[in-house]
Design a protein around this motif. Structure first.
Motif, mmCIF file in Angstrom:
data_model
loop_
_atom_site.group_PDB
_atom_site.id
_atom_site.type_symbol
_atom_site.label_atom_id
_atom_site.label_comp_id
_atom_site.label_asym_id
_atom_site.label_seq_id
_atom_site.Cartn_x
_atom_site.Cartn_y
_atom_site.Cartn_z
ATOM 1 N N LYS A 123 67.849 52.052 38.229
ATOM 2 C CA LYS A 123 67.545 53.475 38.086
ATOM 3 C C LYS A 123 66.674 53.718 36.856
ATOM 4 C CE LYS A 123 70.865 56.282 39.103
ATOM 5 N NZ LYS A 123 70.380 57.087 40.259
ATOM 6 N N LYS A 124 65.512 54.298 37.078
ATOM 7 C CA LYS A 124 64.605 54.606 35.977
ATOM 8 C C LYS A 124 64.902 56.000 35.440
ATOM 9 C CE LYS A 124 60.926 51.717 37.912
ATOM 10 N NZ LYS A 124 59.560 51.689 38.483
ATOM 11 N N PHE A 130 68.335 51.580 33.928
ATOM 12 C CA PHE A 130 69.758 51.248 34.009
ATOM 13 C C PHE A 130 70.025 50.463 35.286
ATOM 14 C CE2 PHE A 130 69.582 54.980 31.286
ATOM 15 C CZ PHE A 130 70.508 54.688 30.295
ATOM 16 N N LEU A 131 70.993 49.557 35.217
ATOM 17 C CA LEU A 131 71.453 48.828 36.386
ATOM 18 C C LEU A 131 72.861 49.336 36.692
ATOM 19 C CD1 LEU A 131 70.571 46.550 38.347
ATOM 20 C CD2 LEU A 131 71.888 44.978 36.923
ATOM 21 N N LEU A 233 77.058 56.301 33.123
ATOM 22 C CA LEU A 233 75.703 56.845 33.167
ATOM 23 C C LEU A 233 75.738 58.359 33.037
ATOM 24 C CD1 LEU A 233 72.652 56.484 33.559
ATOM 25 C CD2 LEU A 233 73.042 56.665 36.030
ATOM 26 N N ARG A 234 76.668 59.009 33.720
ATOM 27 C CA ARG A 234 76.781 60.463 33.633
ATOM 28 C C ARG A 234 77.105 60.882 32.202
ATOM 29 N NH1 ARG A 234 77.489 65.018 36.984
ATOM 30 N NH2 ARG A 234 77.590 66.778 35.549
ATOM 31 N N ALA A 254 68.651 65.205 39.475
ATOM 32 C CA ALA A 254 67.681 64.237 39.996
ATOM 33 C C ALA A 254 68.142 62.799 39.779
ATOM 34 C CB ALA A 254 66.323 64.463 39.343
ATOM 35 N N PHE A 255 68.671 62.519 38.598
ATOM 36 C CA PHE A 255 69.094 61.155 38.284
ATOM 37 C C PHE A 255 70.434 60.788 38.913
ATOM 38 C CE2 PHE A 255 66.431 61.904 34.307
ATOM 39 C CZ PHE A 255 65.350 61.174 34.797
ATOM 40 N N SER A 256 71.108 61.776 39.520
ATOM 41 C CA SER A 256 72.415 61.519 40.116
ATOM 42 C C SER A 256 72.363 61.370 41.624
ATOM 43 C CB SER A 256 73.383 62.666 39.766
ATOM 44 O OG SER A 256 73.550 62.773 38.364
#
Length: 257
Positions: A123-124, A130-131, A233-234, A254-256
């Motif tokens: 995830k960019k 992030f992995l 991550l959150r 967006a990132f979730s």
């Protein structure tokens, strides 16, 4: 009369057996998706009394010089209850701050094991990668009777809410008996060939399904990025965007996805 009825029943049963034998299911292959974003609606939604002095003129200029819909390509390879979703980098990258929005960009390369209900995603997030390793999202789908054809497959509609408030419409086909889909959308009794987020003005729809053998060795989880899970991550994103107001909520969403 009994003989005639018996013969008719026999023909009906034979016809059903022949149909079942001829029914074809796609169990491995590659799906090409197109992500479509209504840029006019997306930008207009960001205009408020605090930024309208500069954003409204920029928006009007954008409408005159740019297409309404931004199109992005991706593929989903699938076999043996495993899928890998891979974004395709556009040939021409648009250099415009109005279109540089996390909801527009394709941030994830995602490997999903539907047998174990787990995923690994590269995830960019801005300048960092992030992995993310975790269980797949549990989505409470409500299947409807509505159908439509997508990429040559008859699909049935299902609705759901994710991330507490994001309304999702999905179309899946039982002719591909794998409960995967683009991005992180899974959990239906067949492959998801279409997804719409109506309030976010974004869709993913399959444009082509190529049935072909896919070597399991070709479905390789991504390995690049800082190891984390969904919860951590959150927590990281909440901390980084706590003072961003509505912009922060947009990027968080967006990132979730």
């Amino acid at each position: 009369m009994k003989t005639i009825i018996t013969l008719i029943a026999g023909f009906i049963l034979l016809g059903g057996d022949l149909f079942a034998q001829n029914a074809h299911f796609t169990t491995s292959g590659v799906i090409e998706y197109e992500k479509s974003v209504n840029m006019f609606a997306l930008i207009k939604r960001e205009i408020n009394k605090d930024n309208e002095a500069f954003l409204q003129p920029a928006y009007e200029s954008y409408k005159k010089n740019q297409p309404q819909f931004k199109k992005l390509k991706s593929t989903l390879s699938f076999s043996d209850n495993k899928t890998e979703f891979v974004p395709i980098e556009p040939e021409n990258i648009e250099r415009n701050y109005l279109s540089d929005n996390a909801m527009v960009n394709q941030n994830n390369t995602t490997f999903t094991d539907l047998q174990t209900n787990t995923f690994i995603a590269e995830k960019k997030v801005f300048e960092e990668t992030f992995l993310v390793k975790d269980s797949t999202r549990k989505i409470s789908w409500k299947i409807t009777d509505e159908t439509r054809e997508i990429a040559g497959y008859v699909c049935r509609r299902a609705n759901a809410i994710i991330l507490d408030s994001v309304y999702v419409v999905a179309f899946y086909t039982e002719k591909i008996p794998i409960s995967g889909g683009p991005e992180s959308f899974t959990g239906l009794p067949g492959m998801i060939l279409g997804v719409a987020l109506p309030h976010e003005n974004i869709t993913w729809f399959a444009t082509k399904v190529t049935e072909m053998p896919v070597d399991n060795k070709a479905l390789v989880p991504p390995k690049k990025g800082k190891a984390t899970n969904k919860k951590e991550l959150r927590k990281t994103l909440d901390g980084a965007m706590k003072d961003w107001g509505t912009w922060g909520q947009t990027y968080l969403k967006a990132f979730s996805i």
